[in-house]
Design an enzyme around this catalytic site. Structure first.
Site, PDB file in Angstrom:
ATOM      1  N   GLY A   2      39.066  45.271  45.283  1.00  0.00           N
ATOM      2  CA  GLY A   2      39.399  45.096  46.706  1.00  0.00           C
ATOM      3  C   GLY A   2      39.032  43.715  47.215  1.00  0.00           C
TER       4      GLY A   2
ATOM      5  CG  HIS B 182      43.443  46.769  46.432  1.00  0.00           C
ATOM      6  ND1 HIS B 182      42.191  47.283  46.687  1.00  0.00           N
ATOM      7  CD2 HIS B 182      43.548  46.663  45.084  1.00  0.00           C
ATOM      8  CE1 HIS B 182      41.549  47.456  45.540  1.00  0.00           C
ATOM      9  NE2 HIS B 182      42.353  47.105  44.560  1.00  0.00           N
TER      10      HIS B 182
ATOM     11  CB  CYS C 211      36.079  47.911  46.594  1.00  0.00           C
ATOM     12  SG  CYS C 211      37.634  48.206  45.728  1.00  0.00           S
TER      13      CYS C 211
ATOM     14  CD  GLU D 154      36.250  51.969  45.690  1.00  0.00           C
ATOM     15  OE1 GLU D 154      36.708  52.541  44.676  1.00  0.00           O
ATOM     16  OE2 GLU D 154      35.218  51.287  45.675  1.00  0.00           O
TER      17      GLU D 154
ATOM     18  CB  CYS E 292      36.703  50.039  38.266  1.00  0.00           C
ATOM     19  SG  CYS E 292      35.251  50.149  39.330  1.00  0.00           S
TER      20      CYS E 292
HETATM   21  N1  LIG Z   1      38.927  53.723  43.584  1.00  0.00           N
HETATM   22  C1  LIG Z   1      39.698  52.669  42.922  1.00  0.00           C
HETATM   23  C2  LIG Z   1      39.079  52.361  41.536  1.00  0.00           C
HETATM   24  C3  LIG Z   1      37.716  51.718  41.659  1.00  0.00           C
HETATM   25  C4  LIG Z   1      37.832  50.368  42.299  1.00  0.00           C
HETATM   26  C5  LIG Z   1      36.548  49.768  42.824  1.00  0.00           C
HETATM   27  N2  LIG Z   1      35.363  50.590  42.714  1.00  0.00           N
HETATM   28  C6  LIG Z   1      36.314  48.396  42.230  1.00  0.00           C
HETATM   29  O1  LIG Z   1      35.155  47.979  42.104  1.00  0.00           O
HETATM   30  O2  LIG Z   1      37.332  47.729  41.940  1.00  0.00           O
HETATM   31  C7  LIG Z   1      41.158  53.119  42.728  1.00  0.00           C
HETATM   32  O3  LIG Z   1      41.407  54.331  42.681  1.00  0.00           O
HETATM   33  O4  LIG Z   1      42.000  52.214  42.576  1.00  0.00           O
END
Ligand SMILES: N[C@H](CCC[C@H](N)C(=O)O)C(=O)O
Length: 363
Positions: A309, A242, A306, A297, A151
């Site tokens: 992302g 992604h 994100c 997400e 994250c």
């Molecule tokens: N929901 C994402 C994890 C959090 C990613 C996002 N909140 C960030 O800041 O990178 C997943 O399941 O891959």
């Protein structure tokens, strides 16, 4: 006998107790350690207890001690935490440095993240002891209880949380073991956090995606059908998967604010071509150094930002020939500075991380 009291700084706000005769001494359970305890004040609602006075620690020592003492408290069934956010992508941060076992289960994390029945957050992040020679380990549960590998906004919050726990000021750098491997966040003098996010993973089977590779082993601007609509997508992993799109087939000028993410987001997230589900970034290009993104997400839905992302979309934009290697990415919660450095093939992300409040929650 214990009394429940609410203390803000050094002022007692309310006292309630089950006994009718005032005992000579009390044990006060509060979020803060007090060195002595005597209660006197007309602010105590029950006249029977006005003969006592309270002296608490000085606010400075109380403040310092309270951060760690508060988080170290271990009443069963109660979780002490600190709430942080990175551009509105918000997390419940847990001091888990005494164990490699998360203090809450995925089911409890989902309840804690509920914005009506819980604390409210996009995820729960655990600061754990280092492994493989790193300073720390970071684990995260999404708001649906699933555990992602990494994250980006969360690791910036993680760095600030660690600095806060250790009362560290100024420039700090930590090595953090994550599901995406070694991640190195660095708190800058201006309080921004710059993170070495490691190398992007482009091999389709490692993202993972079942979309047939169309550029070497990678998926770059390939067509997929989602709910009957053809989209052009590029797939990148930053440890987590992604799917990045700049528009539908034949319509390259996506206006991301017009999208209904609740409608199309789940169809991408649960698409059969993504065996581990996927995060999906919808991108608008303002220039070769300025892009705008909205995100649905995996395991958290539409969030305000994100970090992984934003890193993945800059890699995708470069692979599709749309941008330079240094870009500003606008997210609903604010901008991130992203660089996919040619010299080491690492992606670097710079952005804020802010503390919001300290809290306790019943599990
Ligand atoms: N929901 C994402 C994890 C959090 C990613 C996002 N909140 C960030 O800041 O990178 C997943 O399941 O891959």
């Amino acid at each position: 006998m214990s009394i429940a009291a609410t203390i803000t700084s050094t002022n007692l706000r309310s006292v309630s107790t089950s006994t009718t005769t005032p005992p000579s001494s009390y044990t006060l359970t509060t979020p803060f350690k007090l060195n002595t305890l005597k209660l006197t004040s007309s602010s105590i609602p029950n006249p029977k207890f006005r003969s006592l006075s309270v002296t608490a620690m000085t606010s400075a020592s109380q403040q310092t001690l309270s951060k760690t003492a508060f988080l170290d408290r271990t009443e069963s069934g109660t979780l002490h935490f600190v709430k942080y956010h990175g551009l509105g992508n918000d997390f419940i941060m847990v001091n888990n440095l005494d164990s490699m076992e998360p203090k809450v289960t995925p089911e409890q994390a989902a309840k804690l993240c509920d914005r009506n029945f819980g604390v409210g957050a996009d995820g729960v992040i655990f600061a754990m002891p280092g492994s493989n020679g790193t300073d720390y380990t970071m684990r995260i549960f999404n708001s649906d209880g699933s555990e992602p590998e990494m994250c980006g906004n969360g690791v910036r919050c993680f760095a600030k949380f660690i600095a806060d726990l250790n009362n560290l000021q100024g420039k700090q750098s930590f090595t953090v073991h994550t599901g995406a491997g070694l991640i190195i966040p660095e708190i800058q003098e201006d309080g921004q956090v710059k993170v070495d996010m490691g190398e992007p993973v482009l091999k389709a089977s490692d993202v993972p995606t079942k979309i047939p590779p169309n550029k070497g082993e990678s998926v770059v601007k390939a067509k997929i059908e989602v709910d009957g609509v053809s989209w052009n997508v590029t797939c990148v992993s930053m440890g987590n998967p992604h799917c990045i799109t700049f528009g539908r087939e034949g319509d390259e000028n996506l206006v991301v604010d017009e999208l209904n993410l609740a409608d199309i987001g789940p169809a991408f997230e649960h698409h059969v071509l993504f065996p581990a589900r996927t995060n999906t970034e919808f991108v608008q290009v303002f220039s070769r150094t300025h892009l705008k993104m909205r995100v649905w997400e995996r395991g958290a839905g539409a969030t305000l930002a994100c970090g992984t992302g934003a890193c993945a979309l800059v890699v995708a934009a470069i692979l599709e020939g749309r941008s330079e290697r240094n870009c500003t990415v606008d997210l609903p919660g604010g901008p991130l500075e992203i660089e996919w450095r040619e010299a080491d093939n690492h992606v670097y992300m710079t952005g804020p991380a802010e503390v919001v409040f300290y809290g306790s929650a019943h599990l």
